[in-house]
Design a protein around this motif. Structure first.
Motif, PDB file in Angstrom:
ATOM      1  N   UNK A  59       0.865  -1.182   0.000  1.00  0.00           N
ATOM      2  CA  UNK A  59       0.000   0.000   0.000  1.00  0.00           C
ATOM      3  C   UNK A  59       0.896   1.224   0.000  1.00  0.00           C
ATOM      4  N   UNK A  60       0.856   1.988  -1.091  1.00  0.00           N
ATOM      5  CA  UNK A  60       1.764   3.113  -1.297  1.00  0.00           C
ATOM      6  C   UNK A  60       1.088   4.411  -0.852  1.00  0.00           C
ATOM      7  N   UNK A  61       1.735   5.136   0.061  1.00  0.00           N
ATOM      8  CA  UNK A  61       1.174   6.369   0.599  1.00  0.00           C
ATOM      9  C   UNK A  61       1.453   7.543  -0.340  1.00  0.00           C
ATOM     10  N   UNK A  62       0.485   8.459  -0.434  1.00  0.00           N
ATOM     11  CA  UNK A  62       0.638   9.652  -1.244  1.00  0.00           C
ATOM     12  C   UNK A  62       1.476  10.697  -0.502  1.00  0.00           C
ATOM     13  N   UNK A  63       1.771  11.775  -1.219  1.00  0.00           N
ATOM     14  CA  UNK A  63       2.541  12.891  -0.673  1.00  0.00           C
ATOM     15  C   UNK A  63       1.796  13.485   0.523  1.00  0.00           C
ATOM     16  N   UNK A  64       2.355  13.386   1.729  1.00  0.00           N
ATOM     17  CA  UNK A  64       1.629  13.887   2.910  1.00  0.00           C
ATOM     18  C   UNK A  64       1.376  15.385   2.860  1.00  0.00           C
ATOM     19  N   UNK A  65       2.201  16.126   2.122  1.00  0.00           N
ATOM     20  CA  UNK A  65       1.981  17.565   2.012  1.00  0.00           C
ATOM     21  C   UNK A  65       0.676  17.877   1.288  1.00  0.00           C
ATOM     22  N   UNK A  66       0.221  16.955   0.426  1.00  0.00           N
ATOM     23  CA  UNK A  66      -1.040  17.126  -0.285  1.00  0.00           C
ATOM     24  C   UNK A  66      -2.191  16.503   0.498  1.00  0.00           C
ATOM     25  N   UNK A  67      -1.951  15.298   1.019  1.00  0.00           N
ATOM     26  CA  UNK A  67      -3.011  14.591   1.749  1.00  0.00           C
ATOM     27  C   UNK A  67      -3.440  15.383   2.984  1.00  0.00           C
ATOM     28  N   UNK A  68      -2.449  15.956   3.703  1.00  0.00           N
ATOM     29  CA  UNK A  68      -2.744  16.676   4.949  1.00  0.00           C
ATOM     30  C   UNK A  68      -2.494  18.174   4.776  1.00  0.00           C
ATOM     31  N   UNK A 125       5.998   7.721   1.226  1.00  0.00           N
ATOM     32  CA  UNK A 125       6.215   8.648   0.119  1.00  0.00           C
ATOM     33  C   UNK A 125       7.583   9.294   0.208  1.00  0.00           C
ATOM     34  N   UNK A 126       8.209   9.463  -0.909  1.00  0.00           N
ATOM     35  CA  UNK A 126       9.445  10.248  -1.008  1.00  0.00           C
ATOM     36  C   UNK A 126       9.504  10.818  -2.422  1.00  0.00           C
ATOM     37  N   UNK A 127      10.161  11.930  -2.548  1.00  0.00           N
ATOM     38  CA  UNK A 127      10.281  12.561  -3.852  1.00  0.00           C
ATOM     39  C   UNK A 127      11.096  11.676  -4.787  1.00  0.00           C
ATOM     40  N   UNK A 128      10.581  11.467  -5.956  1.00  0.00           N
ATOM     41  CA  UNK A 128      11.237  10.585  -6.923  1.00  0.00           C
ATOM     42  C   UNK A 128      11.881  11.428  -8.019  1.00  0.00           C
ATOM     43  N   UNK A 129      13.142  11.140  -8.310  1.00  0.00           N
ATOM     44  CA  UNK A 129      13.864  11.828  -9.379  1.00  0.00           C
ATOM     45  C   UNK A 129      14.196  10.823 -10.481  1.00  0.00           C
ATOM     46  N   UNK A 130      13.911  11.190 -11.694  1.00  0.00           N
ATOM     47  CA  UNK A 130      14.188  10.334 -12.846  1.00  0.00           C
ATOM     48  C   UNK A 130      15.410  10.885 -13.591  1.00  0.00           C
ATOM     49  N   UNK A 180      -0.599  11.779  -5.561  1.00  0.00           N
ATOM     50  CA  UNK A 180      -1.860  12.066  -4.860  1.00  0.00           C
ATOM     51  C   UNK A 180      -2.987  11.294  -5.528  1.00  0.00           C
ATOM     52  N   UNK A 181      -4.149  11.314  -4.869  1.00  0.00           N
ATOM     53  CA  UNK A 181      -5.312  10.616  -5.403  1.00  0.00           C
ATOM     54  C   UNK A 181      -5.893  11.377  -6.585  1.00  0.00           C
ATOM     55  N   UNK A 182      -6.831  10.733  -7.272  1.00  0.00           N
ATOM     56  CA  UNK A 182      -7.479  11.347  -8.426  1.00  0.00           C
ATOM     57  C   UNK A 182      -8.160  12.660  -8.037  1.00  0.00           C
TER      58      UNK A 182
END
Length: 508
Positions: free
Chosen positions: A362-371, A451-456, A477-479
Motif C-alpha cells: 500500500x503506497x502512501x501519497x505525498x503527505x503535504x497534499x493529503x494533509x 512517500x518520497x520525492x522521486x527523481x528520474x 496524490x489521489x485522483x
C-alpha cells in the motif's frame, strides 16, 4: 441377471444409508439454528470505570446482530442445500428401485447409462488438478497472473477499486459476506474434524480436552477465482496461546466446496533474512532502522560495494552472503514500513520448491497534499491507514518479495544486464511465472511504501525513464486531490468572485 440385481440391491442399500444420514444432519442443523444463541464472553468491552457513549453500544449491538443474522442465513442456506441433495438422492433411489423391479420382471433397460456419483467426484477433482492450486502454471508475462484478494473476519483488502470502491472495506454485497462466512465455517469444520490423510496432529487444550477452533481464531485468508475452473481459498487459523498456525486450502469448482489439504505450520524456527539495497539516502535509512529496532530486531550486517549502485546487484550479493543453510529472504527497500504481522504472512506464504510470495504494497501519497489542511503532517505511524485519499495498492510494483534462497539461486537470480532504476524486479517476477512454482500475489495490510520525492535521471534509457515518470505521477496524490490541484486557479477565481459579490451586496 442375479449379478445385476445384487449390484442394484447394494446401491439401494447405500442410498438408503445416505438418505438416513442426510435426514439426521438436516435435523441437527435445524435444531442448531432454532436454539437460542448464547455467548459466555458477550460482555461489553471496556475498562472498569470508563464511560462509553450511547452510540458506541448501539454500534456494538448492531455489529453483533449483523454477525448472528449472517450465521443464521448461512445455516438456512446449508439446510436448503441438504434438502435439495436429499430430494436428488430420493429420486435416484426411486430410479434404481424401478430398474430393479424392471429387471425382476425380465424387462431390459435400454436407456442411457447413468453417471455414477463417483464420476461426478472425479470431475470435481479434475477441476482442482487443472487449477493453479497444488502446482504453479507457466505464464507468458506478469499480466497473466490472477492476484489474490485478502480478508479477515470484518475486512476485505482488494486490488480492483476503480473510482467507487475502497482499498479496505467491509463486503457490501450480501452474497460476498455469505461466501466468506461459509468458507471460514468450512475451514473450521476441516480443522476440528480432520480426516486420516490430513497433515496435522491431534492437539489437546490446557486441561487435556480436545482443542477446538472457532471463528475468533481465524487470522487471515486469501481467495482468487479462475473463471473456467473455480475459486481457491487459503485460510490461516491460530490460537492466541499457541505458536502453530493451521492452514486449510479449499476449492470451489463451481459447485460444493472441496477440501484440498489441511496442515499445521510451525514458524517459530523460520528465520527471515531481510535484504535492503541502499545508496546514499541516509535520512531514509535512519527512519528504516528506527522501525527495524522497534520491531525487536537487532541482528544486522552491512555489506559494502565500491561500485555504481545497481539494485539487482545489491540484492544478488545480499542473497548469496548467507552461508548458513536454507533461509527465507525478504527483498525490501529502505522506504518500506512493515509490521511483525507481515513477516508472519511472509513465512506462511513462501515454501521452498513450491511457493514464492509477492505481496502488493500500500503506497502512501505525498503527505503535504493529503494533509494540506494541517500545519504539519501527522507522524508516520498515524499515516499508515488504508484510505482512498491516503494511498493506493501498488499493483504495478514487484520489488517486495519473500522467497527462499534455494529458489532464488535455482531461478538464476536477477538479470545483471539491467542498469539503474527499475526493471530488474519485473525480470525476476517473470522468471518465477515461467517456472513451476506458485506465485502468491495479494495485497497485505501490514506493508506500506512511504512517500518520497522521486527523481528520474536523464541517463536512463527511454523505456526506463517512461516507467519512472509513470511511477512518479501515480505516487503523488489521489485522483480527486490531483484534480483539485489542476483546477486550483479556477477554484480561486470562483472564490474571489463570490467574495466580491458578497461584499458588493453588503455595501449596497
Amino acid at each position: 441377471m442375479p449379478r445385476r440385481g445384487l449390484i442394484l440391491q447394494t446401491r439401494t442399500h447405500w442410498l438408503l444409508l445416505g438418505l438416513a444420514l442426510l435426514c439426521s444432519l438436516i435435523l441437527f442443523l435445524y435444531l442448531l439454528e432454532c436454539a437460542p444463541q448464547t455467548d459466555g464472553n458477550a460482555s461489553l468491552p471496556g475498562i472498569i470505570g470508563e464511560n462509553y457513549g450511547k452510540e458506541y453500544y448501539q454500534a456494538l449491538l448492531q455489529e453483533q446482530e449483523e454477525h448472528y443474522q449472517t450465521r443464521a442465513t448461512s445455516l438456512k442456506r446449508q439446510i436448503a442445500q441438504l434438502k435439495q441433495e436429499l430430494q436428488e438422492m430420493s429420486e435416484k433411489m426411486r430410479f434404481l428401485q424401478e430398474r430393479k423391479n424392471a429387471g425382476a420382471n425380465g424387462i431390459g433397460y435400454q436407456g442411457n447409462k447413468e453417471q455414477a456419483p463417483s464420476d461426478l467426484l472425479e470431475f470435481l477433482h479434475s477441476q482442482i488438478d487443472k487449477a493453479e492450486v497444488s502446482i504453479g502454471a507457466k505464464l507468458p508475462s506478469e499480466y497473466g497472473v490472477i492476484p489474490f484478494e485478502s480478508f479477515t473476519l470484518m475486512k476485505v483488502f482488494q486490488l480492483e477499486m476503480g473510482l467507487t470502491r475502497h482499498p479496505e472495506e467491509k463486503p457490501v454485497r450480501k452474497d460476498k459476506r455469505d461466501e466468506l462466512v461459509e468458507v471460514i465455517e468450512a475451514g473450521l469444520e476441516v480443522i476440528n474434524n480432520p480426516d486420516e490423510d490430513d497433515e496435522q496432529e491431534d492437539e489437546d487444550g490446557p486441561l487435556g480436552e480436545k482443542l477446538i477452533f472457532n471463528e475468533n481464531d481465524f487470522i487471515e485468508g486469501y481467495y482468487r477465482t479462475e473463471k473456467d475452473k473455480g475459486t481457491q481459498y487459503e485460510l490461516f487459523f491460530k490460537k492466541a496461546d499457541l505458536m502453530e498456525y493451521r492452514h486449510v486450502t479449499l476449492f470451489r469448482p463451481f459447485g460444493p466446496l472441496m477440501k484440498v489439504k489441511s496442515e499445521m505450520i510451525d514458524i517459530t524456527r523460520s528465520v527471515i533474512n531481510i535484504i535492503v539495497p541502499l545508496a546514499e539516502r541516509t535520512e531514509a535509512f535512519a527512519q528504516f532502522m528506527q522501525n527495524f529496532s522497534e520491531s525487536n530486531f537487532h541482528n544486522y550486517t552491512l555489506v559494502s560495494l565500491n561500485e555504481e549502485f545497481n539494485r539487482g546487484r545489491g540484492l544478488n550479493v545480499g542473497a548469496r552472503a548467507w552461508d548458513k543453510g536454507e533461509v527465507l529472504m525478504f527483498f525490501c527497500d529502505v522506504d518500506i514500513y512493515f509490521s511483525a504481522e507481515f513477516l508472519n504472512s511472509c513465512r506462511l506464504n513462501a515454501e521452498p520448491g513450491k511457493k514464492v510470495f509477492y505481496p502488493v504494497v500500500f503506497s502512501l501519497y505525498n503527505p503535504a497534499i493529503v494533509y494540506a489542511n494541517l500545519d504539519v503532517p501527522p507522524p508516520v505511524e498515524q499515516q499508515l491507514v488504508h484510505k482512498k485519499d491516503s494511498g493506493f495498492w501498488r499493483d504495478f510494483g514487484f520489488g517486495m518479495t519473500c522467497q527462499y534462497q534455494s529458489d532464488f539461486l535455482t531461478i538464476g537470480g536477477f538479470d545483471m544486464e539491467v542498469k539503474g532504476w527499475g526493471g530488474e524486479d519485473v525480470h525476476l517476477y517473470r522468471k518465477y511465472l515461467h517456472s513451476d512454482l506458485i506465485v502468491v500475489r495479494t495485497p497485505v495490510p501490514g506493508l506500506f511504501h512511504l512517500w518520497h520525492e522521486k527523481r528520474c535521471a536523464d541517463e536512463l534509457a527511454p523505456e526506463q525513464y517512461r516507467m519512472c515518470i509513470q511511477s512518479k505521477a501515480m505516487n503523488e496524490a489521489s485522483h480527486s486531490h490531483l484534480g483539485m490541484l489542476v483546477f486550483r486557479e479556477e477554484i480561486e477565481t470562483h472564490l474571489h468572485k463570490q467574495a466580491y459579490r458578497t461584499n458588493g451586496e453588503a455595501v449596497g
